[in-house]
Design an enzyme around this catalytic site. Structure first.
Site, PDB file in Angstrom:
ATOM      1  N   LYS A  53       0.846  -1.203   0.000  1.00 33.48           N
ATOM      2  CA  LYS A  53       0.000   0.000   0.000  1.00 33.48           C
ATOM      3  C   LYS A  53       0.877   1.248   0.000  1.00 33.48           C
ATOM      4  O   LYS A  53       0.627   2.206  -0.729  1.00 33.48           O
ATOM      5  CB  LYS A  53      -0.928   0.006   1.241  1.00 33.48           C
ATOM      6  CG  LYS A  53      -2.050  -1.015   1.149  1.00 33.48           C
ATOM      7  CD  LYS A  53      -2.827  -1.162   2.454  1.00 33.48           C
ATOM      8  CE  LYS A  53      -3.895  -2.242   2.321  1.00 33.48           C
ATOM      9  NZ  LYS A  53      -4.704  -2.447   3.533  1.00 33.48           N
ATOM     10  N   GLN A  97      -4.182  -0.784   9.699  1.00 32.40           N
ATOM     11  CA  GLN A  97      -4.202  -2.138   9.143  1.00 32.40           C
ATOM     12  C   GLN A  97      -4.797  -3.119  10.158  1.00 32.40           C
ATOM     13  O   GLN A  97      -4.423  -3.125  11.332  1.00 32.40           O
ATOM     14  CB  GLN A  97      -2.770  -2.559   8.743  1.00 32.40           C
ATOM     15  CG  GLN A  97      -2.673  -3.892   8.024  1.00 32.40           C
ATOM     16  CD  GLN A  97      -3.372  -3.919   6.674  1.00 32.40           C
ATOM     17  OE1 GLN A  97      -3.492  -2.896   5.998  1.00 32.40           O
ATOM     18  NE2 GLN A  97      -3.864  -5.081   6.268  1.00 32.40           N
ATOM     19  N   ASP A 120     -10.388   3.644   4.545  1.00 27.84           N
ATOM     20  CA  ASP A 120     -10.927   2.300   4.313  1.00 27.84           C
ATOM     21  C   ASP A 120     -12.442   2.278   4.159  1.00 27.84           C
ATOM     22  O   ASP A 120     -13.011   1.255   3.785  1.00 27.84           O
ATOM     23  CB  ASP A 120     -10.578   1.401   5.511  1.00 27.84           C
ATOM     24  CG  ASP A 120      -9.278   0.650   5.312  1.00 27.84           C
ATOM     25  OD1 ASP A 120      -9.096   0.069   4.237  1.00 27.84           O
ATOM     26  OD2 ASP A 120      -8.467   0.640   6.250  1.00 27.84           O
TER      27      ASP A 120
HETATM   28  N1  GUN Z   1      -6.959  -6.187   6.611  1.00 26.92           N
HETATM   29  C1  GUN Z   1      -7.414  -6.955   5.602  1.00 26.92           C
HETATM   30  N2  GUN Z   1      -7.998  -6.201   4.638  1.00 26.92           N
HETATM   31  C2  GUN Z   1      -7.918  -4.926   5.060  1.00 26.92           C
HETATM   32  C3  GUN Z   1      -8.342  -3.694   4.498  1.00 26.92           C
HETATM   33  O1  GUN Z   1      -8.937  -3.610   3.416  1.00 26.92           O
HETATM   34  N3  GUN Z   1      -8.074  -2.576   5.253  1.00 26.92           N
HETATM   35  C4  GUN Z   1      -7.430  -2.657   6.455  1.00 26.92           C
HETATM   36  N4  GUN Z   1      -7.228  -1.516   7.100  1.00 26.92           N
HETATM   37  N5  GUN Z   1      -7.035  -3.784   7.005  1.00 26.92           N
HETATM   38  C5  GUN Z   1      -7.269  -4.917   6.305  1.00 26.92           C
END
Ligand code: GUN
Length: 294
Positions: A53, A97, A120
């Site tokens: 990311k 995350q 998100d």
């Molecule tokens: N963990 C697994 N998928 C995601 C996501 O799309 N966003 C975040 N913040 N954590 C995750």
């Protein structure tokens, strides 16, 4: 002929258009979006996602503010950091995350992110807006994986209105927002989950199947109606024997070899939904930044 939906290429196109938009914004107003990426602890999968990311965000010109915190970070300490990011003008998006360590309540943390900075789309206000808004998805902060799936579906150029869509999985991150997005496209949506009876029979009536359940190759070829569209969100690591050696392999929630013979279009794993998730995170961050200019 079955269409193999090329998530890598669609994501690349989306990233290119975001990069161009950020370049234009930079030359117009001299500012670029900022994304705070918060990771607590060292879960291996999270480290891989956070790295990917961060790299993608930097490539399109987003400023990344990295907070990698130790596993023992308390909920109060994390809340303080988020509060401070909420108040920083150079931070337009905040991503925490998941999963978080067990001693931290994830919902309390997600609730503490300012809804306008919710990269998100997990904050209750944004979840609510997604379910209420009847307009297009412009301005909304939408969970990245389901939004990526929708972009891939729309890219096929088929009419979604009136289609029977079955979403397998009811998570807050994927299944539920996916169902909302499909409903907004006027699909007739069924959410199937671990307690659903006769899931095979339900899938056999679907024009669109989105599998987000985390069970390797669960959706078999004979679950799929001829010419249905199949979107496979699953990323499962399994062990397979190749030439006498045990190797790790990534597979989806769909039995791809069977499904590709029946579906009109299908996403592969890897190279399908995965790259779209990150591209949509960049879209959300840029959207949050643009929202501050209004
Ligand atoms: N963990 C697994 N998928 C995601 C996501 O799309 N966003 C975040 N913040 N954590 C995750």
């Amino acid at each position: 002929m079955t269409t193999l939906i090329n998530g890598k290429e669609i994501a690349q196109n989306l990233r290119d258009s975001i990069k161009k938009e950020i370049e234009d914004l930079k030359s117009e107003i001299g500012k670029v979006p900022g994304l705070a990426v918060v990771q607590v602890g060292n879960v291996a999968a999270s480290s891989i996602y956070v790295k990917a990311k961060t790299k993608s965000a930097k490539e399109v010109g987003i400023d990344v503010i990295d907070h990698h915190l130790p596993e023992k970070t308390t909920q109060e300490e994390l809340l303080k950091i988020i509060q401070s990011l909420n108040n920083q003008d150079n931070v337009n998006g905040i991503l925490v995350q998941l999963p978080l360590p067990k001693h931290i309540n994830e919902q309390i943390i997600l609730d503490s992110i300012h809804p306008n900075k919710d990269a998100d789309g997990f904050h209750p206000l944004n979840v609510g807006k997604l379910s209420i808004a009847s307009n297009n998805n412009e301005n909304l902060l939408i969970p990245c994986t389901p939004y990526g799936c929708l972009i891939m579906l729309k890219g096929l150029g088929v009419e979604l209105s009136g289609k029977n869509a079955v979403v397998i999985g009811r998570s807050n991150i994927i299944g539920k927002p996916m169902a909302q997005l499909l409903l907004k496209e006027s699909c007739t949506v069924t959410i199937a989950h671990s307690k659903t009876k006769d899931i095979q029979n339900i899938c056999q009536k679907a024009d669109i199947i989105v599998a987000a359940v985390g069970v390797p190759k669960m959706v078999k070829g004979n679950w799929i109606q001829k010419d249905a569209i199949v979107i496979d969100v699953g990323i499962n690591r399994i062990e397979v024997e190749i030439e006498g050696e045990i190797k790790n392999k990534l597979v989806g929630d769909v039995n791809f070899d069977e499904a590709k013979l029946i579906a009109s279009a299908i996403t592969p794993v890897p190279g399908g939904v995965g790259p779209m998730t990150i591209a949509c995170l960049l879209r959300n961050t840029t959207m949050a930044f643009k929202n501050t200019l209004k």
